[in-house]
Design a protein around this motif. Structure first.
Motif, mmCIF file in Angstrom:
data_model
loop_
_atom_site.group_PDB
_atom_site.id
_atom_site.type_symbol
_atom_site.label_atom_id
_atom_site.label_comp_id
_atom_site.label_asym_id
_atom_site.label_seq_id
_atom_site.Cartn_x
_atom_site.Cartn_y
_atom_site.Cartn_z
ATOM 1 N N UNK A 512 0.830 -1.202 0.000
ATOM 2 C CA UNK A 512 0.000 0.000 0.000
ATOM 3 C C UNK A 512 0.863 1.251 0.000
ATOM 4 N N UNK A 513 2.165 1.077 0.203
ATOM 5 C CA UNK A 513 3.085 2.205 0.191
ATOM 6 C C UNK A 513 3.667 2.434 -1.182
ATOM 7 N N UNK A 514 4.726 3.242 -1.232
ATOM 8 C CA UNK A 514 5.388 3.528 -2.511
ATOM 9 C C UNK A 514 6.805 2.973 -2.549
ATOM 10 N N UNK A 515 7.169 2.234 -1.510
ATOM 11 C CA UNK A 515 8.440 1.538 -1.446
ATOM 12 C C UNK A 515 8.299 0.493 -0.348
ATOM 13 N N UNK A 516 9.204 -0.449 -0.293
ATOM 14 C CA UNK A 516 9.132 -1.462 0.754
ATOM 15 C C UNK A 516 10.236 -2.488 0.605
ATOM 16 N N UNK A 517 10.633 -3.067 1.712
ATOM 17 C CA UNK A 517 11.618 -4.141 1.712
ATOM 18 C C UNK A 517 10.922 -5.476 1.937
ATOM 19 N N UNK A 518 11.545 -6.529 1.430
ATOM 20 C CA UNK A 518 11.057 -7.876 1.683
ATOM 21 C C UNK A 518 12.228 -8.757 2.096
ATOM 22 N N UNK A 519 12.042 -9.486 3.172
ATOM 23 C CA UNK A 519 13.033 -10.425 3.687
ATOM 24 C C UNK A 519 12.442 -11.814 3.609
ATOM 25 N N UNK A 520 13.207 -12.754 3.062
ATOM 26 C CA UNK A 520 12.771 -14.151 3.018
ATOM 27 C C UNK A 520 13.815 -15.002 3.740
ATOM 28 N N UNK A 521 13.313 -15.892 4.587
ATOM 29 C CA UNK A 521 14.168 -16.835 5.314
ATOM 30 C C UNK A 521 13.774 -18.259 4.937
ATOM 31 N N UNK A 522 14.759 -19.064 4.571
ATOM 32 C CA UNK A 522 14.567 -20.498 4.369
ATOM 33 C C UNK A 522 15.047 -21.189 5.637
ATOM 34 N N UNK A 523 14.165 -21.994 6.253
ATOM 35 C CA UNK A 523 14.408 -22.492 7.606
ATOM 36 C C UNK A 523 14.225 -24.008 7.663
ATOM 37 N N UNK A 524 15.109 -24.670 8.390
ATOM 38 C CA UNK A 524 14.998 -26.096 8.700
ATOM 39 C C UNK A 524 14.403 -26.214 10.100
ATOM 40 N N UNK A 525 13.178 -26.764 10.180
ATOM 41 C CA UNK A 525 12.490 -26.900 11.466
ATOM 42 C C UNK A 525 12.730 -28.300 12.022
ATOM 43 N N UNK A 526 13.397 -28.367 13.154
ATOM 44 C CA UNK A 526 13.705 -29.656 13.775
ATOM 45 C C UNK A 526 12.466 -30.244 14.450
ATOM 46 N N UNK A 527 12.441 -31.568 14.657
ATOM 47 C CA UNK A 527 11.290 -32.190 15.333
ATOM 48 C C UNK A 527 11.072 -31.606 16.727
ATOM 49 N N UNK A 528 9.815 -31.525 17.126
ATOM 50 C CA UNK A 528 9.492 -30.976 18.439
ATOM 51 C C UNK A 528 10.029 -31.846 19.566
ATOM 52 N N UNK A 529 10.129 -33.140 19.323
ATOM 53 C CA UNK A 529 10.750 -34.026 20.295
ATOM 54 C C UNK A 529 12.051 -34.543 19.707
ATOM 55 N N UNK A 530 13.121 -34.375 20.455
ATOM 56 C CA UNK A 530 14.442 -34.714 19.921
ATOM 57 C C UNK A 530 15.323 -35.150 21.086
ATOM 58 N N UNK A 531 15.133 -36.379 21.530
ATOM 59 C CA UNK A 531 15.865 -36.867 22.702
ATOM 60 C C UNK A 531 17.366 -36.911 22.460
#
Length: 642
Positions: A512-531
């Motif tokens: 909606x503005x006249x300029x803007x930045x965009x950041x993209x992150x590629x992420x490895x999500x580990x299992x919620x349980x990880x003994x």
């Protein structure tokens, strides 16, 4: 009655008389005796002009010389090697960071204790190690210019880092009698930049180069800008590098840097408040916010691509290099078309932060590798590469065209080309999912508020020490769930996804503005349980994080305002990686519009130079991310088939 005998108290004159009498009785002339007497009424200067801390018992020879350049300027140079070496190759480094200090790590009599850790393998095998201050720094004469450009439109003089390297190598092979006349050059960061510059019209004795994390293009993706977004921490580097007295970090105190930069406003206002506009280097950055001829004329990859590569070159970078992730792969891509036999230029990507290749590299933040990967690289790959090109009796060359460390699987891998995967789109999908097939059309929105930018790390933020070195591998859960951050996730993977290359971003977005930045992150999500690794349970590991400044959607040299509500295709790349997303993990893509205070804030209104934005220019904007249909946002992953 006799008087009692009292102790005799001698005056100075009496003492002198006694001394004369004693001297006469001893047969010593009185004048000589006076000369030997303490001079209690005179304070002698106890300073000694010089002390040679390299003692005769040292197992090395260390000498310093001033090497003359073609314009008469002399450069301070340290030459060090084990005693008794002959017919030895030279490994050369040119630095703005104090050659004397770099070659006297400890004032020991053992060479491996004196030199940096990464030098041990070389000097223990008879290499001559040479460090030199670039002109204008520390012991060298001349004027210092940050990343001095090549002779030409941006440098009207007759000297640059290319000529200085040439003249220095010429002197070394003629005057270091222990040398076999062959020279290799190496170094990381700024030292990687000077290593690359030596490849421009190189001296015939330069036989190999290993530039590490080199500063190549300060606007496209190395130290100062990334895709048009300004990295404000560069002010600290500029102040430290270009001020003879009183330099160092900007004196903003030790508080939260997020708050400090936010309060200052624009980059120029920040510079003004700390008196930085007197520094020519900082003024230049503020005056050139776009990718104009000034920046393009300094891009080392473009300069090298215009010349024939004659020196075998091994380019090295860390997968999580927080300072210079762009340069080495860019030079590789620029030079690879010349390498018809696949043996002149090679690329190495290790599991490292900036310059970690030269230190112990068993881990990075919470991540642990299979042994010291820096030592593995130096002994198994870098030294054999240099040996085969520099030794008089040289072993055969067997340099991998591409060497990468597969994080997530913890192993070294050899490839014949780079990227080594096939680009496959992973689409943003409904319900904040990710899909391998193009989904139905839809969109998601968030409000970006420059008054409350998304932080790069949990606050308080201090961009120094380990916090700065390891920020790229920090757990991203601290922003997951913010209303101005969109998180898209796959289901749990049932098989590995192995990527080898630079993931590409195709973001279809409107503002909606006249300029803007965009950041993209590629992420490895580990299992919620990880003994097995409880500290990594649920961890969101950034594999690649990068920004794009919207005004440059039509070209980096031609900034223009965005049309509110119009959908644009913002395309850029994440850093190069070799990573395996393991079964049981998930892949996540996060989208946001700020990464503060690493990058300056985009006002989101139109101002010709964001560097000079005024307080009223900063406005909220609604960012809309389109997915599926004819406006399908995706991350293109370079998937390798193992």
């Amino acid at each position: 009655m006799d008087k009692p005998i009292r102790p005799t108290i001698l005056t100075m004159s009496a003492r002198g008389a006694v001394a004369v009498l004693a001297a006469m009785l001893a047969g010593v002339p009185a004048a000589a005796q006076d000369a030997q007497a303490p001079q209690t009424d005179t304070m002698l200067n106890e300073q000694v002009a010089e002390y040679d801390w390299v003692r005769p018992q040292a197992d090395y020879v260390r000498r310093t010389v001033m090497i003359p350049m073609r314009d008469g300027t002399k450069l301070f140079t340290v030459i060090i090697h084990r005693k008794g070496v002959t017919d030895a190759p030279i490994l050369f480094t040119r630095t703005p960071y104090n050659a004397d200090g770099m070659s006297s790590r400890n004032r020991s009599q053992k060479i491996e204790e004196v030199l940096p850790v990464a030098d041990a393998e070389f000097v223990n095998d008879g290499y001559i190690r040479v460090y030199q201050d670039v002109r204008g720094m520390y012991g060298s004469e001349g004027d210092y210019v940050m990343n001095r450009p090549l002779r030409g439109p941006l440098n009207p003089t007759q000297v640059d880092h290319a000529t200085d390297a040439y003249d220095s190598i010429d002197w070394l092979v003629k005057n270091v009698k222990e040398s076999n006349g062959k020279v290799g050059i190496t170094g990381s960061s700024y030292l990687g930049f000077t290593s690359l510059m030596a490849l421009v019209d190189p001296h015939p004795a330069l036989k190999a180069a290993v530039p590490q994390s080199p500063m190549v293009d300060g606007w496209m993706g190395d130290d100062w800008f990334h895709n048009g977004a300004f990295r404000v921490f560069g002010f600290d580097f500029g102040l430290g590098q270009t001020v003879a007295k009183g330099g160092g970090a900007v004196p903003k105190g030790t508080g939260d840097e997020y708050a400090a930069y936010l309060a200052a406003g624009s980059a120029k206002h920040y510079a003004e408040s700390y008196g930085l506009l007197q520094l020519p280097n900082i003024r230049k950055m503020l005056e050139h916010p776009s990718y104009d001829a000034w920046w393009q004329g300094q891009a080392v990859d473009k300069q090298l691509a215009a010349r024939k590569l004659t020196v075998p070159t091994m380019l090295v970078v860390g997968q999580w290099d927080q300072e210079d992730s762009y340069g080495a792969p860019a030079v590789y891509q620029a030079l690879e078309p010349q390498d018809t036999n696949n043996d002149m230029v090679s690329l190495v990507i290790g599991p490292w932060r900036h310059s970690q290749v030269n230190y112990e590299a068993r881990s990075l933040g919470p991540l642990e590798w299979e042994g010291d990967t820096g030592l593995q690289f130096r002994t198994r790959y870098m030294k054999p590469f240099l040996d085969c090109h520099l030794k008089t009796v040289a072993p055969p060359c067997d340099t991998p065209p591409v060497l990468t460390y597969a994080t997530g699987a913890n192993r070294w891998e050899v490839s014949q080309q780079w990227p080594a995967g096939t680009y496959t789109p992973l689409y943003l999908a409904g319900n904040f999912g990710l899909s391998w097939t193009k989904p139905a059309a839809g969109s998601d929105s968030y409000v970006s508020d420059p008054a409350k930018p998304v932080p790069m790390l949990p606050r308080p933020i201090h961009m120094q020490g380990d916090e700065w070195r390891n920020w790229l591998v920090h757990d991203q859960r601290f922003v997951d769930g913010r209303p101005d951050v969109l998180s898209y996730t796959t289901g749990v993977l049932d098989k590995p996804v192995h990527i080898k290359g630079a993931p590409k971003i195709d973001l279809r977005a409107a503002t909606s503005g006249r300029d803007g930045d965009f950041v993209v992150k590629l992420i490895d999500v580990y299992p919620e349980e990880n003994a097995a690794e409880p500290e990594m349970a649920g961890y969101q590991l950034g594999i690649g994080i990068e920004i794009f400044r919207g005004r440059y959607v039509h070209g980096f040299a031609t900034p223009a305002p965005l049309k509110p509500g119009k959908t644009y295709a913002f395309e850029w790349a994440l850093p190069n990686v070799d990573h395996v997303f393991q079964p049981g993990h998930r892949i996540m893509v996060q989208v946001q519009s700020s990464l503060f205070p690493l990058y300056d804030r985009n006002p989101q209104s139109w101002t010709p130079s964001i560097m000079e934005a005024q307080p009223d220019d900063y406005v909220k904007a609604t960012q809309t991310i389109h997915r599926g249909g004819n406006a399908a946002s995706a991350v293109l992953l370079p998937i390798a088939t193992d």
